[in-house]
Design a protein around this motif. Structure first.
Motif, PDB file in Angstrom:
ATOM      1  N   GLY A   1      -2.504  76.076  60.969  1.00  0.00           N
ATOM      2  CA  GLY A   1      -2.981  75.427  59.752  1.00  0.00           C
ATOM      3  C   GLY A   1      -1.978  75.404  58.625  1.00  0.00           C
ATOM      4  O   GLY A   1      -2.365  75.413  57.447  1.00  0.00           O
ATOM      5  N   GLU A   2      -0.687  75.344  58.941  1.00  0.00           N
ATOM      6  CA  GLU A   2       0.343  75.377  57.909  1.00  0.00           C
ATOM      7  C   GLU A   2       0.681  73.988  57.369  1.00  0.00           C
ATOM      8  O   GLU A   2       1.457  73.881  56.422  1.00  0.00           O
ATOM      9  CB  GLU A   2       1.611  76.034  58.463  1.00  0.00           C
ATOM     10  CG  GLU A   2       1.403  77.485  58.880  1.00  0.00           C
ATOM     11  CD  GLU A   2       2.665  78.102  59.422  1.00  0.00           C
ATOM     12  OE1 GLU A   2       3.710  77.393  59.435  1.00  0.00           O
ATOM     13  OE2 GLU A   2       2.613  79.276  59.838  1.00  0.00           O
TER      14      GLU A   2
ATOM     15  N   GLU B   1       4.799  63.257  47.320  1.00  0.00           N
ATOM     16  CA  GLU B   1       5.989  63.365  46.492  1.00  0.00           C
ATOM     17  C   GLU B   1       6.299  64.814  46.120  1.00  0.00           C
ATOM     18  O   GLU B   1       7.445  65.144  45.802  1.00  0.00           O
ATOM     19  CB  GLU B   1       5.825  62.535  45.213  1.00  0.00           C
ATOM     20  CG  GLU B   1       5.726  61.035  45.444  1.00  0.00           C
ATOM     21  CD  GLU B   1       4.329  60.603  45.893  1.00  0.00           C
ATOM     22  OE1 GLU B   1       3.434  61.485  45.941  1.00  0.00           O
ATOM     23  OE2 GLU B   1       4.132  59.414  46.184  1.00  0.00           O
ATOM     24  N   LYS B   2       5.304  65.689  46.175  1.00  0.00           N
ATOM     25  CA  LYS B   2       5.509  67.087  45.795  1.00  0.00           C
ATOM     26  C   LYS B   2       5.852  67.983  46.989  1.00  0.00           C
ATOM     27  O   LYS B   2       6.056  69.187  46.819  1.00  0.00           O
ATOM     28  CB  LYS B   2       4.258  67.622  45.098  1.00  0.00           C
ATOM     29  CG  LYS B   2       3.936  66.917  43.795  1.00  0.00           C
ATOM     30  CD  LYS B   2       2.720  67.531  43.124  1.00  0.00           C
ATOM     31  CE  LYS B   2       2.406  66.819  41.809  1.00  0.00           C
ATOM     32  NZ  LYS B   2       1.223  67.416  41.122  1.00  0.00           N
ATOM     33  N   LEU B   3       5.884  67.427  48.178  1.00  0.00           N
ATOM     34  CA  LEU B   3       6.194  68.226  49.363  1.00  0.00           C
ATOM     35  C   LEU B   3       7.668  68.572  49.420  1.00  0.00           C
ATOM     36  O   LEU B   3       8.530  67.836  48.923  1.00  0.00           O
ATOM     37  CB  LEU B   3       5.796  67.469  50.630  1.00  0.00           C
ATOM     38  CG  LEU B   3       4.303  67.254  50.878  1.00  0.00           C
ATOM     39  CD1 LEU B   3       4.106  66.406  52.125  1.00  0.00           C
ATOM     40  CD2 LEU B   3       3.567  68.582  51.035  1.00  0.00           C
TER      41      LEU B   3
ATOM     42  N   TYR C   1       9.253  70.310  55.658  1.00  0.00           N
ATOM     43  CA  TYR C   1       8.254  69.588  56.442  1.00  0.00           C
ATOM     44  C   TYR C   1       8.864  68.500  57.316  1.00  0.00           C
ATOM     45  O   TYR C   1       8.421  68.299  58.454  1.00  0.00           O
ATOM     46  CB  TYR C   1       7.194  68.977  55.519  1.00  0.00           C
ATOM     47  CG  TYR C   1       6.238  69.997  54.968  1.00  0.00           C
ATOM     48  CD1 TYR C   1       5.244  70.546  55.764  1.00  0.00           C
ATOM     49  CD2 TYR C   1       6.339  70.424  53.652  1.00  0.00           C
ATOM     50  CE1 TYR C   1       4.357  71.496  55.265  1.00  0.00           C
ATOM     51  CE2 TYR C   1       5.461  71.376  53.137  1.00  0.00           C
ATOM     52  CZ  TYR C   1       4.475  71.903  53.955  1.00  0.00           C
ATOM     53  OH  TYR C   1       3.611  72.849  53.460  1.00  0.00           O
ATOM     54  N   LEU C   2       9.853  67.768  56.832  1.00  0.00           N
ATOM     55  CA  LEU C   2      10.399  66.670  57.641  1.00  0.00           C
ATOM     56  C   LEU C   2      11.058  67.165  58.923  1.00  0.00           C
ATOM     57  O   LEU C   2      10.806  66.605  60.007  1.00  0.00           O
ATOM     58  CB  LEU C   2      11.374  65.842  56.809  1.00  0.00           C
ATOM     59  CG  LEU C   2      11.837  64.527  57.449  1.00  0.00           C
ATOM     60  CD1 LEU C   2      10.650  63.616  57.714  1.00  0.00           C
ATOM     61  CD2 LEU C   2      12.842  63.811  56.537  1.00  0.00           C
TER      62      LEU C   2
ATOM     63  N   GLN D   1       2.687  59.220  62.533  1.00  0.00           N
ATOM     64  CA  GLN D   1       2.077  58.769  61.286  1.00  0.00           C
ATOM     65  C   GLN D   1       2.569  59.601  60.105  1.00  0.00           C
ATOM     66  O   GLN D   1       2.740  59.079  58.993  1.00  0.00           O
ATOM     67  CB  GLN D   1       0.553  58.866  61.402  1.00  0.00           C
ATOM     68  CG  GLN D   1      -0.204  58.212  60.265  1.00  0.00           C
ATOM     69  CD  GLN D   1       0.026  56.710  60.197  1.00  0.00           C
ATOM     70  OE1 GLN D   1       0.156  56.066  61.242  1.00  0.00           O
ATOM     71  NE2 GLN D   1       0.103  56.166  58.999  1.00  0.00           N
ATOM     72  N   GLY D   2       2.824  60.889  60.340  1.00  0.00           N
ATOM     73  CA  GLY D   2       3.328  61.734  59.260  1.00  0.00           C
ATOM     74  C   GLY D   2       4.715  61.327  58.811  1.00  0.00           C
ATOM     75  O   GLY D   2       5.002  61.273  57.604  1.00  0.00           O
TER      76      GLY D   2
END
Length: 260
Positions: free
Chosen positions: A82-83, A104-106, A111-112, A132-133
């Motif tokens: 669940g991260e 925009e705040k990630l 994450y990418l 999709q992400g």
């Protein structure tokens, strides 16, 4: 005084003929008798392969196109814990991702690369979340992708190394997203062609010859050969003046879509 017996005169021709005939007769103590012996197995490309009563063992296959086993990715483990601030939302228009925080705040540096690490996942829902992400991250945060490009090379190379057509198509679609959706990402990928393009060179001509039939995988974007050609053309268009010479160095059969 005894006289020694007189031996019959030996004619050289008869003696030699009898001797040669005796050599052709099998020994009475030979276990196999007149049975032919089984050929001896010898390795290929050796002097033993030229000997009589031998059979050459064919060389082993190179395994160049063998599929590599899929290992659980860091993306799957992180998603199971669940991260990721994302869930799948079912709407009247189909499925889409619902982000719990503004994109925009990630932190794209975190994450990418994690999303690109999940490109080797071919099972649902991981494949849908990854594609999709990445599409959402590119469309709403394209200006943050260029500094993260060096961190994406190892996940891309690892996913392509599986040599699975479904995974390769998934990776190529994601590469097209970041190249066409962000500025200067195509130029930033040029120094990393030696890590990305070798697998594409293997599958560039991997098309299905169906004769008069209809290949529906082409319309779905699942034909590996056509998707590789489209990706190479996109890399050339967005990669700057040095893109074609570097693509040509790794894939000699590629023809320019700009110069021609």
């Amino acid at each position: 005084m005894t006289v020694p017996p007189v031996l019959p005169p030996c004619v050289p021709i008869n003696c030699g003929k009898d001797f040669r005939q005796s050599l052709k007769k099998p020994s009475p103590n030979y276990p196999h008798g007149q049975k032919a012996r089984k050929p001896r197995l010898v390795p290929a490309f050796t002097i033993q392969a030229m000997q009589k009563n031998t059979r050459v063992i064919p060389p082993k296959k190179s395994g160049l196109f063998d599929l590599k086993p899929l290992k659980p990715s860091m993306f799957r483990r992180s998603y199971s814990r669940g991260e990721f601030p994302v869930t799948i939302e079912f709407t009247n228009f189909g499925k889409r991702l619902s982000w719990k925080v503004p994109i925009e705040k990630l932190d794209f540096h975190h994450y990418l690369p994690m999303f690109f690490d999940g490109m080797a996942e071919a099972a649902y829902p991981y494949s849908f979340i990854v594609e999709q992400g990445i599409n959402d991250l590119v469309s709403k945060g394209s200006y943050k992708i260029l500094p993260v490009v060096p961190q994406l090379i190892i996940p891309i190379k690892s996913a392509l190394a599986t040599k699975r057509p479904s995974v390769i198509c998934h990776v190529l679609k994601c590469i097209q997203m970041i190249v066409t959706g962000s500025d200067r990402v195509g130029e930033a990928l040029v120094p990393y062609y030696r890590q990305i393009l070798p697998v594409l060179n293997l599958f560039k001509n991997k098309n299905v010859n169906m004769g008069e039939g209809i290949d529906h995988s082409t319309s779905r974007g699942e034909n590996v050969g056509d998707l590789i050609e489209d990706t190479l053309q996109i890399l050339e268009r967005y990669g700057g003046p040095d893109a074609f010479i570097n693509i040509k160095y790794m894939i000699p059969t590629y023809e320019s879509c700009v110069l021609n």
